[in-house]
Design a protein around this motif. Sequence first.
Motif, PDB file in Angstrom:
ATOM      1  N   ASP A  62     -13.993  -1.799  12.234  1.00  0.00           N
ATOM      2  CA  ASP A  62     -14.577  -1.691  10.900  1.00  0.00           C
ATOM      3  C   ASP A  62     -15.413  -0.443  10.725  1.00  0.00           C
TER       4      ASP A  62
ATOM      5  N   LEU B 253     -10.477   3.572   4.193  1.00  0.00           N
ATOM      6  CA  LEU B 253     -10.579   2.151   3.869  1.00  0.00           C
ATOM      7  C   LEU B 253      -9.213   1.500   3.777  1.00  0.00           C
ATOM      8  N   GLU B 254      -8.236   2.184   3.175  1.00  0.00           N
ATOM      9  CA  GLU B 254      -6.883   1.640   3.070  1.00  0.00           C
ATOM     10  C   GLU B 254      -6.264   1.456   4.452  1.00  0.00           C
TER      11      GLU B 254
ATOM     12  N   CYS C 109       0.844  -1.192   0.000  1.00  0.00           N
ATOM     13  CA  CYS C 109       0.000   0.000   0.000  1.00  0.00           C
ATOM     14  C   CYS C 109       0.882   1.246   0.000  1.00  0.00           C
TER      15      CYS C 109
ATOM     16  N   CYS D  48      -2.577   6.973   4.911  1.00  0.00           N
ATOM     17  CA  CYS D  48      -3.036   6.247   3.723  1.00  0.00           C
ATOM     18  C   CYS D  48      -3.860   7.173   2.832  1.00  0.00           C
TER      19      CYS D  48
ATOM     20  N   LYS E 166      -7.900   0.856   7.225  1.00  0.00           N
ATOM     21  CA  LYS E 166      -8.558  -0.299   7.835  1.00  0.00           C
ATOM     22  C   LYS E 166      -8.023  -1.607   7.263  1.00  0.00           C
ATOM     23  N   LYS E 167      -7.755  -1.606   5.951  1.00  0.00           N
ATOM     24  CA  LYS E 167      -7.206  -2.810   5.314  1.00  0.00           C
ATOM     25  C   LYS E 167      -5.846  -3.170   5.900  1.00  0.00           C
TER      26      LYS E 167
ATOM     27  N   SER F 166      -8.767  -3.409  15.009  1.00  0.00           N
ATOM     28  CA  SER F 166      -9.113  -3.460  13.583  1.00  0.00           C
ATOM     29  C   SER F 166     -10.579  -3.080  13.426  1.00  0.00           C
TER      30      SER F 166
ATOM     31  N   HIS G  88      -6.343  -4.842   9.276  1.00  0.00           N
ATOM     32  CA  HIS G  88      -6.759  -6.238   9.117  1.00  0.00           C
ATOM     33  C   HIS G  88      -5.594  -7.108   8.648  1.00  0.00           C
ATOM     34  N   ALA G  89      -4.790  -6.579   7.715  1.00  0.00           N
ATOM     35  CA  ALA G  89      -3.630  -7.337   7.223  1.00  0.00           C
ATOM     36  C   ALA G  89      -2.633  -7.589   8.349  1.00  0.00           C
TER      37      ALA G  89
END
Length: 203
Positions: free
Chosen positions: A202, A159-160, A44, A155, A162-163, A200, A166-167
């Motif tokens: 959402d 959304l990025e 990212c 970011c 949050k991704k 994380s 999670h990653a």
Amino acid sequence: MLKTKLNVLTLRKEPLPTVIFHEPEAIELCTTTPLMKSRTHTGCKVTYLGKVSTTGMQFLSGCTEKPVIELWKKHTLAREDIYPANALLEIRPFQVWLHHLDLKGEATVHMDTFQVARIAYCTADHNVSPNIFAWVYREINDDLSYQMDCHAVECESKLEAKKLAHAMMEAFKKTFHSMKSDGRIHRNSSSEEVSHEFESDDG
């Protein structure tokens, strides 16, 4: 009779070289040539805000808010109206790679590596900006002492961020299970008990 058999064997051997040398190597070279290109990094694109030392051993929700505000203020004072991404964050099962980008947006040889097992906390939930992803890392010094540093990246979107959270959670789970199977973590520990420090959200 013996001479006849020998002649037959001789006749069979003569055409073998034309059958063997059908140049299979030439076919392989054609298919593998594209692999000679330079490796492209996946991850990212982010703007690395820097790091700041943090205190304490209990990392609960909101613990990165203060250091992130400090890094964000320095960033906003120094940046121009349009600030391009200066790094590429790549999260792997056991390591996190921060590739630094040049002015053209290409990865340089300079890269920071973070061991997932040393990450104490991460979150993408910050009041100052929803686009910020931060993690607390245990840095080992030369004298074997350690310090806790809060790293943060901006970011392109919420959304990025949050991704990435999670990653990081998935990378931590894989690292935890690997360490547990190797006996480096007590058997009575669970991934839920250890991973509660990873945020994380959402929302």
